[in-house]
Structures are given as C-alpha cells and as structure tokens.
Design a protein around this motif. Sequence first.
Motif, PDB file in Angstrom:
ATOM      1  N   GLU A  68       0.838  -1.210   0.000  1.00 28.49           N
ATOM      2  CA  GLU A  68       0.000   0.000   0.000  1.00 28.49           C
ATOM      3  C   GLU A  68       0.869   1.255   0.000  1.00 28.49           C
ATOM      4  O   GLU A  68       0.591   2.211  -0.724  1.00 28.49           O
ATOM      5  CB  GLU A  68      -0.929  -0.007   1.218  1.00 28.49           C
ATOM      6  CG  GLU A  68      -2.037  -1.020   1.122  1.00 28.49           C
ATOM      7  CD  GLU A  68      -2.886  -1.048   2.383  1.00 28.49           C
ATOM      8  OE1 GLU A  68      -2.948  -0.015   3.089  1.00 28.49           O
ATOM      9  OE2 GLU A  68      -3.481  -2.096   2.645  1.00 28.49           O
ATOM     10  N   ALA A  69       1.907   1.239   0.815  1.00 29.29           N
ATOM     11  CA  ALA A  69       2.809   2.395   0.874  1.00 29.29           C
ATOM     12  C   ALA A  69       3.526   2.594  -0.461  1.00 29.29           C
ATOM     13  O   ALA A  69       3.737   3.731  -0.893  1.00 29.29           O
ATOM     14  CB  ALA A  69       3.812   2.213   2.004  1.00 29.29           C
ATOM     15  N   ALA A  70       3.897   1.502  -1.133  1.00 27.27           N
ATOM     16  CA  ALA A  70       4.577   1.613  -2.433  1.00 27.27           C
ATOM     17  C   ALA A  70       3.641   2.222  -3.474  1.00 27.27           C
ATOM     18  O   ALA A  70       4.063   3.016  -4.307  1.00 27.27           O
ATOM     19  CB  ALA A  70       5.063   0.248  -2.898  1.00 27.27           C
ATOM     20  N   LEU A  71       2.388   1.849  -3.421  1.00 26.04           N
ATOM     21  CA  LEU A  71       1.421   2.406  -4.380  1.00 26.04           C
ATOM     22  C   LEU A  71       1.168   3.892  -4.125  1.00 26.04           C
ATOM     23  O   LEU A  71       0.850   4.632  -5.052  1.00 26.04           O
ATOM     24  CB  LEU A  71       0.120   1.610  -4.336  1.00 26.04           C
ATOM     25  CG  LEU A  71       0.228   0.172  -4.845  1.00 26.04           C
ATOM     26  CD1 LEU A  71      -1.057  -0.589  -4.572  1.00 26.04           C
ATOM     27  CD2 LEU A  71       0.576   0.149  -6.319  1.00 26.04           C
ATOM     28  N   ARG A  72       1.318   4.325  -2.876  1.00 25.47           N
ATOM     29  CA  ARG A  72       1.130   5.741  -2.539  1.00 25.47           C
ATOM     30  C   ARG A  72       2.416   6.544  -2.697  1.00 25.47           C
ATOM     31  O   ARG A  72       2.385   7.779  -2.628  1.00 25.47           O
ATOM     32  CB  ARG A  72       0.647   5.877  -1.098  1.00 25.47           C
ATOM     33  CG  ARG A  72      -0.774   5.442  -0.849  1.00 25.47           C
ATOM     34  CD  ARG A  72      -1.221   5.855   0.555  1.00 25.47           C
ATOM     35  NE  ARG A  72      -0.251   5.532   1.591  1.00 25.47           N
ATOM     36  CZ  ARG A  72      -0.252   4.428   2.346  1.00 25.47           C
ATOM     37  NH1 ARG A  72      -1.178   3.515   2.161  1.00 25.47           N
ATOM     38  NH2 ARG A  72       0.668   4.240   3.268  1.00 25.47           N
ATOM     39  N   ALA A  73       3.551   5.902  -2.864  1.00 26.04           N
ATOM     40  CA  ALA A  73       4.851   6.582  -2.898  1.00 26.04           C
ATOM     41  C   ALA A  73       4.894   7.636  -3.998  1.00 26.04           C
ATOM     42  O   ALA A  73       4.448   7.408  -5.116  1.00 26.04           O
ATOM     43  CB  ALA A  73       5.963   5.569  -3.105  1.00 26.04           C
ATOM     44  N   ARG A  74       5.448   8.763  -3.646  1.00 23.27           N
ATOM     45  CA  ARG A  74       5.584   9.864  -4.603  1.00 23.27           C
ATOM     46  C   ARG A  74       7.036  10.073  -5.027  1.00 23.27           C
ATOM     47  O   ARG A  74       7.294  10.518  -6.127  1.00 23.27           O
ATOM     48  CB  ARG A  74       5.061  11.164  -3.991  1.00 23.27           C
ATOM     49  CG  ARG A  74       3.620  11.098  -3.596  1.00 23.27           C
ATOM     50  CD  ARG A  74       2.831  12.013  -4.475  1.00 23.27           C
ATOM     51  NE  ARG A  74       1.461  12.073  -4.017  1.00 23.27           N
ATOM     52  CZ  ARG A  74       0.453  11.650  -4.743  1.00 23.27           C
ATOM     53  NH1 ARG A  74       0.654  11.152  -5.930  1.00 23.27           N
ATOM     54  NH2 ARG A  74      -0.776  11.735  -4.296  1.00 23.27           N
ATOM     55  N   THR A  75       7.970   9.796  -4.115  1.00 23.49           N
ATOM     56  CA  THR A  75       9.387  10.056  -4.403  1.00 23.49           C
ATOM     57  C   THR A  75      10.199   8.775  -4.301  1.00 23.49           C
ATOM     58  O   THR A  75       9.761   7.789  -3.709  1.00 23.49           O
ATOM     59  CB  THR A  75       9.968  11.094  -3.422  1.00 23.49           C
ATOM     60  OG1 THR A  75       9.951  10.531  -2.117  1.00 23.49           O
ATOM     61  CG2 THR A  75       9.194  12.395  -3.456  1.00 23.49           C
ATOM     62  N   ALA A  76      11.390   8.837  -4.841  1.00 23.38           N
ATOM     63  CA  ALA A  76      12.304   7.688  -4.782  1.00 23.38           C
ATOM     64  C   ALA A  76      12.658   7.364  -3.336  1.00 23.38           C
ATOM     65  O   ALA A  76      12.829   6.199  -2.982  1.00 23.38           O
ATOM     66  CB  ALA A  76      13.559   7.981  -5.592  1.00 23.38           C
ATOM     67  N   ALA A  77      12.741   8.373  -2.497  1.00 27.12           N
ATOM     68  CA  ALA A  77      13.053   8.148  -1.082  1.00 27.12           C
ATOM     69  C   ALA A  77      11.939   7.343  -0.411  1.00 27.12           C
ATOM     70  O   ALA A  77      12.212   6.487   0.429  1.00 27.12           O
ATOM     71  CB  ALA A  77      13.259   9.474  -0.373  1.00 27.12           C
ATOM     72  N   ASP A  78      10.687   7.615  -0.785  1.00 22.59           N
ATOM     73  CA  ASP A  78       9.560   6.857  -0.229  1.00 22.59           C
ATOM     74  C   ASP A  78       9.693   5.371  -0.555  1.00 22.59           C
ATOM     75  O   ASP A  78       9.434   4.518   0.288  1.00 22.59           O
ATOM     76  CB  ASP A  78       8.224   7.368  -0.781  1.00 22.59           C
ATOM     77  CG  ASP A  78       7.920   8.796  -0.372  1.00 22.59           C
ATOM     78  OD1 ASP A  78       8.510   9.275   0.615  1.00 22.59           O
ATOM     79  OD2 ASP A  78       7.091   9.439  -1.052  1.00 22.59           O
ATOM     80  N   LEU A  79      10.080   5.062  -1.790  1.00 23.63           N
ATOM     81  CA  LEU A  79      10.235   3.657  -2.194  1.00 23.63           C
ATOM     82  C   LEU A  79      11.469   3.029  -1.559  1.00 23.63           C
ATOM     83  O   LEU A  79      11.448   1.861  -1.172  1.00 23.63           O
ATOM     84  CB  LEU A  79      10.332   3.540  -3.718  1.00 23.63           C
ATOM     85  CG  LEU A  79       9.043   3.711  -4.496  1.00 23.63           C
ATOM     86  CD1 LEU A  79       9.322   3.564  -5.979  1.00 23.63           C
ATOM     87  CD2 LEU A  79       7.992   2.725  -4.052  1.00 23.63           C
TER      88      LEU A  79
END
Length: 162
Positions: A68-79
């Motif tokens: 779920e977090a990966a699908l919401r990720a906006r930046t490379a840092a989030d992933l």
Amino acid sequence: MGERAMEHLPDQPADRPVDFGKKPERKAEEAKPALRVSDRERDVALGVLAAALAEGRLDPQEHAERTEAALRARTAADLAVLTADLPALRPGREELARGRRASRLAEWRRWASVAVILTAIWGVNGIRDGEFHFYWPISVLGIWGAVLVARSIRRGEDEDQG
C-alpha cells in the motif's frame, strides 16, 4: 613582535562584508529536490516486495502494508525506505536469456559495421585503381565471423548443460 605589539592585534579577524546575493551552502542531499517516481519504478519495488513475501522475508501483513505504501509513494526516497532491508531482485531465466541474445546481436552488429567499412575501403580503392583486386576484407571478416560462430555454438552448449 613583542608582547606589547600582540596586545594591539585583534583576537578575531575584522567583520567581513556579507554577500546577500550568495545562497547559503547546503548538503548535497538537501540541495537536490526529491525525485518523483514513475509507475515502472513502483512496479520494480512491488516486485521486490512480492519476491520477499515468496521467500518468507516478509509476513503477509507487512507485505500488505508495504505494498500500500509503495502504491502511494511519490518520491524515490519513499520507495527506498520500503525496500532498504530487502535484497535486490535477481534476474530471472528469461531476463538472462534476453541479455545473452542482446549481447550476441551486438557482437554481430559490430562485425557487420566493420564489414561495411572494410568493403567501402576496398571498393573505393578498386574504383580509384580502375579494377577490383582480391577482396582482402574476407580474411579479417572470415576469421572474426568464425570466432563469433564458435562462441555461439559454445554458449548454446553451455546453456543446454546449465
């Protein structure tokens, strides 16, 4: 300089004029804006998470949360945070085979490029001389081509065994 002369020297350098046009220095991480991720990058991260689930590195609940977090990720840092503690995906059998085919094709493209250049040189010399002599590029191209064919046969045998 005596002690007396030292008393007259300032402890600190004189105040320097401030350059208001100069931006303050920042660390490299702060200077670069966060890069936005593409759908392809999200898919790669989802693949890493799925492989970690299949290998037992993540339990189903943690996999669902990270997905779920990966699908919401906006930046490379989030992933990066989601996959930092997981090993990278290893290329599959199909990807390895595709890479080998691409490598072979690249070798043959180089061979063909050299063949065109050498043939052009041979042709220009023939036109200049008014007659075409022995096709000398055949020796270079023939040996190189034989090596490429032998490599292809050998690689084919290696793939059959592995």
